[in-house]
Write a protein that holds these residues in place. Structure first.
Motif, short mmCIF file in Angstrom:
data_model
loop_
_atom_site.label_atom_id
_atom_site.label_comp_id
_atom_site.label_asym_id
_atom_site.label_seq_id
_atom_site.Cartn_x
_atom_site.Cartn_y
_atom_site.Cartn_z
N UNK A 1 -68.27 -21.52 12.42
CA UNK A 1 -68.25 -20.16 12.94
C UNK A 1 -69.47 -19.39 12.48
N UNK A 2 -69.74 -19.41 11.20
CA UNK A 2 -70.81 -18.58 10.62
C UNK A 2 -72.21 -19.02 11.05
N UNK A 3 -72.43 -20.32 11.22
CA UNK A 3 -73.79 -20.81 11.55
C UNK A 3 -73.92 -21.35 12.96
N UNK B 1 -56.18 -16.15 3.57
CA UNK B 1 -56.38 -15.01 4.49
C UNK B 1 -57.69 -14.25 4.30
N UNK B 2 -58.14 -13.99 3.06
CA UNK B 2 -59.36 -13.18 2.88
C UNK B 2 -60.64 -13.79 3.47
N UNK C 1 -63.26 -6.60 7.51
CA UNK C 1 -64.63 -6.23 7.87
C UNK C 1 -65.62 -7.08 7.08
N UNK C 2 -65.26 -7.38 5.83
CA UNK C 2 -66.12 -8.24 5.01
C UNK C 2 -65.32 -9.41 4.45
N UNK C 3 -65.28 -10.49 5.23
CA UNK C 3 -64.51 -11.65 4.77
C UNK C 3 -65.07 -12.18 3.45
N UNK D 1 -65.13 -17.69 -3.67
CA UNK D 1 -64.51 -16.63 -4.47
C UNK D 1 -62.99 -16.57 -4.39
N UNK D 2 -62.39 -17.41 -3.55
CA UNK D 2 -60.92 -17.33 -3.47
C UNK D 2 -60.27 -18.41 -4.32
#
Ligand SMILES: Nc1ncnc2c1ncn2[C@@H]1O[C@H](COP(=O)(O)OP(=O)(O)OP(=O)(O)O)[C@@H](O)[C@H]1O
Ligand SMILES: [Mg+2]
Length: 233
Positions: A185-187, A202-203, A223-225, A230-231
């Motif tokens: 998704x991101x790239x 979820x975050x 808004x800022x996943x 970090x999870x």
């Protein structure tokens, strides 16, 4: 209009006298390129909606609009074309072909599309560098799950649908595989939908669609996943 729009989706199963409403008026939308999570307990109807989104199963009623087209009206042939060209699917129970090696399983998917990713590289990306020429029966459950993920990713699909993709994986491997999926998704700009019962994930999503008893109970947007590193869970 959103890239994915599910409107008044119903899926009814009739077993003898009992009727099960696996999806009972499900409504949500997902934007192009988003990472969405469908969250809910066992039996909530998550696999049901994912299979319908992927053209693996048909609904009882309702609209499933994908990029402006209502796939709920597609015939078998149109659904096959849709699955082949647009969808990467990670099944909850892997569905690997037993008499093909890991590499051959991935190639089978990548060969049917034009702009596929390199099969060996995708296997390396999911941590299977030393298992490329093994058959599914020679792999652990978690390794088979990662072959299934590599197979879906190697198609470089417009829509990547993952059903409990970390279910059989330990914590570190799970995190690393989630990163590989999120990267799509991101790239690569794919629209990614991950089904899970693990609320700790979820975050990391742009959008979280909560399922309970065949219905959507809540939709949250981040808004800022959070970065996966970090999870904790
Ligand atoms: N082929 C089927 N025939 C009858 N009932 C079914 C069928 N497939 C699913 N169901 C029922 O529909 C409901 C939703 O099932 P689904 O597989 O979508 O749940 P899920 O949220 O994916 O659960 P899990 O987290 O356990 O995988 C369940 O009650 C299940 O028993
Ligand atoms: Mg399921």
């Amino acid at each position: 209009m959103s890239y994915i729009e599910v409107k008044h989706n119903f899926k009814r199963y009739q077993t003898g006298d009992t009727e099960i409403l696996a999806n009972n008026d499900v409504n949500f939308s997902i934007e192009k390129g988003e990472l969405a999570i469908i969250l809910g307990a066992s039996g909530a109807g998550k696999s049901t909606i994912l299979n319908i989104l992927g053209g693996m199963d048909t609904n009882t009623s309702g609209d499933i609009i994908i990029d402006g087209k209502n796939i709920a009206n597609y015939n078998k042939r149109q659904l096959t074309t849709y699955r082949r060209n647009d969808i990467g699917f990670v099944f909850q129970f892997y569905n690997l072909i037993q008499n093909l090696t890991a590499k051959e399983n991935v190639e089978l998917a990548s060969e049917i599309v034009a702009d596929s990713l390199d099969p060996v590289q995708t296997l390396i990306d999911v941590g299977l560098k030393n298992r490329i020429n093994n058959f599914p029966a020679e792999l652990s459950g978690g390794e088979q799950q990662r072959v299934a993920i590599a197979r879906a990713i190697a198609k470089n699909p417009k829509i990547l649908l993952c059903d409990e993709p970390t279910g059989a994986l330990d914590y570190q491997t799970g995190k690393s595989v989630l990163q590989t999926i999120a990267k799509m998704s991101r790239e690569n700009g794919a629209t990614v939908v991950i089904v899970t019962h693990n609320s700790a994930l979820a975050p990391i999503a742009d959008r979280v669609i909560h399922f309970h008893d065949g219905q959507v109970t809540k939709i949250e947007q981040n808004a800022q996943p959070e970065d996966i590193t970090n999870i904790k869970w």
